[in-house]
Design a protein around this motif. Structure first.
Motif, mmCIF file in Angstrom:
data_model
loop_
_atom_site.group_PDB
_atom_site.id
_atom_site.type_symbol
_atom_site.label_atom_id
_atom_site.label_comp_id
_atom_site.label_asym_id
_atom_site.label_seq_id
_atom_site.Cartn_x
_atom_site.Cartn_y
_atom_site.Cartn_z
ATOM 1 N N GLU A 52 27.738 79.637 56.336
ATOM 2 C CA GLU A 52 29.190 79.815 56.179
ATOM 3 C C GLU A 52 29.493 80.983 55.247
ATOM 4 O O GLU A 52 30.365 81.811 55.536
ATOM 5 C CB GLU A 52 29.820 78.529 55.630
ATOM 6 C CG GLU A 52 29.903 77.419 56.652
ATOM 7 C CD GLU A 52 30.445 76.125 56.046
ATOM 8 O OE1 GLU A 52 30.663 75.185 56.810
ATOM 9 O OE2 GLU A 52 30.612 76.078 54.799
ATOM 10 N N ASP A 53 28.764 81.044 54.137
ATOM 11 C CA ASP A 53 28.963 82.175 53.213
ATOM 12 C C ASP A 53 28.605 83.485 53.885
ATOM 13 O O ASP A 53 29.266 84.511 53.684
ATOM 14 C CB ASP A 53 28.094 81.990 51.964
ATOM 15 C CG ASP A 53 28.665 80.943 51.033
ATOM 16 O OD1 ASP A 53 29.820 80.514 51.270
ATOM 17 O OD2 ASP A 53 27.957 80.540 50.095
ATOM 18 N N ALA A 54 27.527 83.441 54.684
ATOM 19 C CA ALA A 54 27.039 84.672 55.309
ATOM 20 C C ALA A 54 28.039 85.244 56.291
ATOM 21 O O ALA A 54 28.025 86.447 56.560
ATOM 22 C CB ALA A 54 25.710 84.393 56.024
ATOM 23 N N GLN A 55 28.906 84.372 56.832
ATOM 24 C CA GLN A 55 29.867 84.858 57.825
ATOM 25 C C GLN A 55 31.286 84.428 57.463
ATOM 26 O O GLN A 55 32.092 84.080 58.326
ATOM 27 C CB GLN A 55 29.460 84.382 59.220
ATOM 28 C CG GLN A 55 28.125 85.008 59.622
ATOM 29 C CD GLN A 55 27.750 84.786 61.070
ATOM 30 O OE1 GLN A 55 27.041 83.858 61.379
ATOM 31 N NE2 GLN A 55 28.244 85.656 61.943
ATOM 32 N N ALA A 56 31.579 84.484 56.168
ATOM 33 C CA ALA A 56 32.923 84.136 55.707
ATOM 34 C C ALA A 56 33.954 85.137 56.206
ATOM 35 O O ALA A 56 35.138 84.816 56.339
ATOM 36 C CB ALA A 56 32.945 84.069 54.184
ATOM 37 N N VAL A 57 33.539 86.350 56.444
ATOM 38 C CA VAL A 57 34.411 87.356 57.060
ATOM 39 C C VAL A 57 33.706 87.860 58.314
ATOM 40 O O VAL A 57 32.480 87.701 58.462
ATOM 41 C CB VAL A 57 34.713 88.530 56.108
ATOM 42 C CG1 VAL A 57 35.489 88.056 54.891
ATOM 43 C CG2 VAL A 57 33.422 89.205 55.671
ATOM 44 N N SER A 92 22.212 88.040 64.787
ATOM 45 C CA SER A 92 22.501 89.326 64.165
ATOM 46 C C SER A 92 22.954 90.395 65.150
ATOM 47 O O SER A 92 22.921 91.570 64.838
ATOM 48 C CB SER A 92 21.285 89.826 63.384
ATOM 49 O OG SER A 92 21.183 89.142 62.153
ATOM 50 N N GLU A 93 23.342 89.997 66.333
ATOM 51 C CA GLU A 93 23.776 91.011 67.294
ATOM 52 C C GLU A 93 25.237 90.879 67.683
ATOM 53 O O GLU A 93 25.752 91.715 68.418
ATOM 54 C CB GLU A 93 22.888 90.960 68.543
ATOM 55 C CG GLU A 93 21.458 91.384 68.252
ATOM 56 C CD GLU A 93 20.599 91.408 69.510
ATOM 57 O OE1 GLU A 93 21.161 91.532 70.600
ATOM 58 O OE2 GLU A 93 19.378 91.274 69.366
ATOM 59 N N SER A 94 25.906 89.847 67.221
ATOM 60 C CA SER A 94 27.296 89.651 67.621
ATOM 61 C C SER A 94 28.108 89.198 66.410
ATOM 62 O O SER A 94 27.962 88.051 65.968
ATOM 63 C CB SER A 94 27.368 88.599 68.735
ATOM 64 O OG SER A 94 28.692 88.354 69.101
ATOM 65 N N PRO A 95 28.962 90.062 65.851
ATOM 66 C CA PRO A 95 29.739 89.681 64.670
ATOM 67 C C PRO A 95 30.642 88.489 64.952
ATOM 68 O O PRO A 95 31.207 88.366 66.038
ATOM 69 C CB PRO A 95 30.585 90.935 64.377
ATOM 70 C CG PRO A 95 29.921 92.048 65.114
ATOM 71 C CD PRO A 95 29.258 91.433 66.298
ATOM 72 N N ALA A 96 30.754 87.626 63.981
ATOM 73 C CA ALA A 96 31.624 86.453 64.120
ATOM 74 C C ALA A 96 32.099 86.056 62.731
ATOM 75 O O ALA A 96 31.547 86.485 61.715
ATOM 76 C CB ALA A 96 30.879 85.302 64.790
ATOM 77 N N GLU A 97 33.129 85.216 62.709
ATOM 78 C CA GLU A 97 33.717 84.768 61.446
ATOM 79 C C GLU A 97 33.857 83.257 61.466
ATOM 80 O O GLU A 97 34.324 82.687 62.462
ATOM 81 C CB GLU A 97 35.100 85.420 61.269
ATOM 82 C CG GLU A 97 35.828 85.007 60.008
ATOM 83 C CD GLU A 97 37.173 85.710 59.886
ATOM 84 O OE1 GLU A 97 37.602 86.364 60.872
ATOM 85 O OE2 GLU A 97 37.794 85.597 58.824
#
Ligand code: SF4
Length: 254
Positions: A52-57, A92-97
């Motif tokens: 969750e922290d890794a993809q907070a934004v 690591s290939e598709s940005p998400a939040e």
């Protein structure tokens, strides 16, 4: 003592048809077990928190966000580190939040119509702009995501159980999808079940039109479990080793 609504877990839905009837009746009756033989959360919870922290934004996961708790024993720490690396490598290939406003984050979901609380884990819910499914792994059947933004349920496997993203094959996915349905609304839900240790991934898209069918499957299974629990005879066997109602079980008094 019974609580207001019993918690029904995916495990209970899966094992209930063959579980000892007295144990099943105890769980469905909301009886408090004398102990909970389950400590897997020690690794799972900090791993999910790190993700969750890794993809907070909106972005890609960073390994630096995964911080192992000091209380993990050596073996747990090794699993945590490998799982964190597997997570970053897998996603690591598709940005998400990460989305946290879906209301299913920590507590079971009350389902008053069914008279239960729906449990199980909702590991990560993510949103991303556009309609990309993501990268890697195996795409299961179940249609396409389409355009207009993706909602993704990302479930993490740490215990070598089968990897399954299809709600017709996995009670964990079915229950999670129904719990999230009010928040997901009419959007398709991309389910990703990832074994981050073995780096195996399955994907499946659930359309809103499937919710009624999935709810029917849950109703049928609950009805079966309640019929069995109505005759709560103890059935000693392999269940006894993990039963929370063993302390006063008449079948084991001697
Ligand atoms: S101790 Fe064994 S027989 Fe007794 S309720 Fe639990 S599972 Fe059933």
């Amino acid at each position: 003592m019974a609580t207001d609504l019993p918690t029904v877990s995916p495990y209970l839905l899966d094992r209930g048809p063959t579980m000892c009837r007295r144990r099943l009746a105890g769980v469905l009756g909301g009886r408090q077990p004398s102990y909970r033989p389950f400590n897997r959360w020690r690794v799972r919870d900090p791993l999910v928190a790190g993700a969750e922290d890794a993809q907070a934004v909106l972005g890609l996961p960073r390994i630096s966000a995964f911080v192992a708790p000091a209380q993990l024993v050596h073996e747990e720490r090794a699993v945590f580190d490998q799982a964190a690396q597997g997570y970053v490598a897998s996603f690591s290939e598709s940005p998400a939040e990460v989305a946290l406003d879906h209301g299913c984050h920590h507590l079971p979901t009350k389902d008053r119509r069914r008279g239960v609380r729906l449990g199980g884990t909702i590991d990560l819910v993510l949103q991303r702009p556009g309609g990309t499914v993501g990268s890697g792994g195996t795409v299961g059947s179940g249609g396409t995501v389409g355009s207009g933004g993706t909602v993704e349920l990302r479930q993490l496997e740490l215990w070598r159980r089968p990897v399954a993203a299809d709600p017709n094959r996995s009670w964990a996915v079915l229950v999670a999808a129904l719990r999230l349905a009010p928040w997901v609304a009419r959007r398709p839900l991309l389910v990703v079940h990832a074994d981050v240790l073995q780096r195996r991934i399955r994907r499946h898209v659930i359309q809103a039109s499937e919710h009624e069918h999935l709810g029917g499957r849950l109703d049928d299974r609950l009805a079966l479990l309640r019929r069995r629990a109505a005759d709560p005879v103890p059935e000693p066997g392999s269940d006894c080793a993990i039963c929370g109602f063993i302390a006063d079980c008449p079948a084991l008094r001697n």
